[in-house]
Design a protein around this motif. Structure first.
Motif, PDB file in Angstrom:
ATOM      1  N   ARG A   1       0.832  -1.206   0.000  1.00  0.00           N
ATOM      2  CA  ARG A   1       0.000   0.000   0.000  1.00  0.00           C
ATOM      3  C   ARG A   1       0.872   1.264   0.000  1.00  0.00           C
ATOM      4  O   ARG A   1       0.602   2.212  -0.734  1.00  0.00           O
ATOM      5  CB  ARG A   1      -0.921  -0.024   1.215  1.00  0.00           C
ATOM      6  N   VAL A   2       1.919   1.256   0.801  1.00  0.00           N
ATOM      7  CA  VAL A   2       2.848   2.389   0.847  1.00  0.00           C
ATOM      8  C   VAL A   2       3.586   2.507  -0.490  1.00  0.00           C
ATOM      9  O   VAL A   2       3.751   3.601  -1.033  1.00  0.00           O
ATOM     10  CB  VAL A   2       3.828   2.260   2.031  1.00  0.00           C
ATOM     11  N   GLU A   3       4.003   1.375  -1.040  1.00  0.00           N
ATOM     12  CA  GLU A   3       4.689   1.385  -2.333  1.00  0.00           C
ATOM     13  C   GLU A   3       3.792   1.974  -3.416  1.00  0.00           C
ATOM     14  O   GLU A   3       4.236   2.798  -4.224  1.00  0.00           O
ATOM     15  CB  GLU A   3       5.123  -0.036  -2.706  1.00  0.00           C
ATOM     16  N   ALA A   4       2.531   1.595  -3.424  1.00  0.00           N
ATOM     17  CA  ALA A   4       1.590   2.126  -4.420  1.00  0.00           C
ATOM     18  C   ALA A   4       1.437   3.640  -4.287  1.00  0.00           C
ATOM     19  O   ALA A   4       1.307   4.355  -5.284  1.00  0.00           O
ATOM     20  CB  ALA A   4       0.228   1.442  -4.282  1.00  0.00           C
TER      21      ALA A   4
ATOM     22  N   ASP B   1      -0.900   9.652   8.023  1.00  0.00           N
ATOM     23  CA  ASP B   1      -1.767  10.206   9.075  1.00  0.00           C
ATOM     24  C   ASP B   1      -3.215  10.251   8.617  1.00  0.00           C
ATOM     25  O   ASP B   1      -4.126   9.936   9.389  1.00  0.00           O
ATOM     26  CB  ASP B   1      -1.304  11.619   9.473  1.00  0.00           C
ATOM     27  N   LYS B   2      -3.425  10.614   7.365  1.00  0.00           N
ATOM     28  CA  LYS B   2      -4.781  10.712   6.819  1.00  0.00           C
ATOM     29  C   LYS B   2      -5.416   9.326   6.647  1.00  0.00           C
ATOM     30  O   LYS B   2      -6.552   9.097   7.039  1.00  0.00           O
ATOM     31  CB  LYS B   2      -4.743  11.455   5.471  1.00  0.00           C
ATOM     32  N   GLU B   3      -4.662   8.404   6.081  1.00  0.00           N
ATOM     33  CA  GLU B   3      -5.189   7.060   5.800  1.00  0.00           C
ATOM     34  C   GLU B   3      -5.307   6.221   7.072  1.00  0.00           C
ATOM     35  O   GLU B   3      -6.238   5.428   7.191  1.00  0.00           O
ATOM     36  CB  GLU B   3      -4.296   6.341   4.782  1.00  0.00           C
ATOM     37  N   ASP B   4      -4.346   6.341   7.967  1.00  0.00           N
ATOM     38  CA  ASP B   4      -4.364   5.691   9.285  1.00  0.00           C
ATOM     39  C   ASP B   4      -4.704   4.193   9.232  1.00  0.00           C
ATOM     40  O   ASP B   4      -5.561   3.715   9.960  1.00  0.00           O
ATOM     41  CB  ASP B   4      -5.332   6.435  10.206  1.00  0.00           C
ATOM     42  N   PHE B   5      -4.022   3.449   8.367  1.00  0.00           N
ATOM     43  CA  PHE B   5      -4.320   2.015   8.228  1.00  0.00           C
ATOM     44  C   PHE B   5      -3.360   1.106   8.999  1.00  0.00           C
ATOM     45  O   PHE B   5      -3.546  -0.100   9.023  1.00  0.00           O
ATOM     46  CB  PHE B   5      -4.357   1.604   6.747  1.00  0.00           C
TER      47      PHE B   5
END
Length: 155
Positions: free
Chosen positions: A10-13, A67-71
């Motif tokens: 997810r971070v890579e994307a 911070d926004k996604e907070d997953f």
């Protein structure tokens, strides 16, 4: 997909378009636990090398997005850095870039009482890595048995 791999992908994307926009290369993303603390690391590079300011730009954007996604439920430390001189070969593009160059291989289990080998990367596929040794012979290693493979460097 395990939680760790899910976080990393997810971070890579998220990072890939940022890399293109800034003319950087995303070397790796890892989510690891070390000494009881979780770390989310992004390794970035560019032609001529990454500067601290480059890392800061990406770190701010990535931090704001996280911070926004907070997953990620656990607390963690975010790090954005250069892969450094001892950069490991992990992806296809790393092997392509390193063909014909001197690499160090460290094995999990010794071969003839030796765990570390240095030679010229002469071939690789999904399962093996082949080095041309100093005497001209070829030595093939199973990737599953390799603890670390990286460019060799002399000081």
């Amino acid at each position: 997909m395990a939680k760790k791999e899910s976080y990393e992908s997810r971070v890579e994307a998220f990072l890939l378009p940022l890399m293109e926009e800034n003319h950087f290369e995303l070397v790796d993303v890892e989510y690891v636990k070390e000494a009881g603390t979780w770390y989310l690391r992004a390794y970035i590079d560019k032609e001529g090398g990454i500067a601290v300011d480059d890392c800061e730009v990406i770190s701010r954007q990535l931090g704001d997005w996280l911070d926004k996604e907070d997953f990620i439920s656990e607390s963690y430390i975010l790090e954005v850095s250069s892969p450094g001189l001892g950069r490991p070969l992990k992806k296809e593009k790393d092997y392509v870039r390193s063909m014909g160059r001197e690499v160090e291989v460290r094995l999990y289990k010794a071969i003839d009482r030796q765990k570390e080998f240095t030679g010229i990367l002469s071939a690789y596929d999904d399962k093996t890595v082949t080095l041309t040794m100093g005497d001209g012979s070829a030595q093939t290693f199973e990737k599953a048995g390799i603890a670390l493979i990286r460019l060799a460097f002399d000081f």
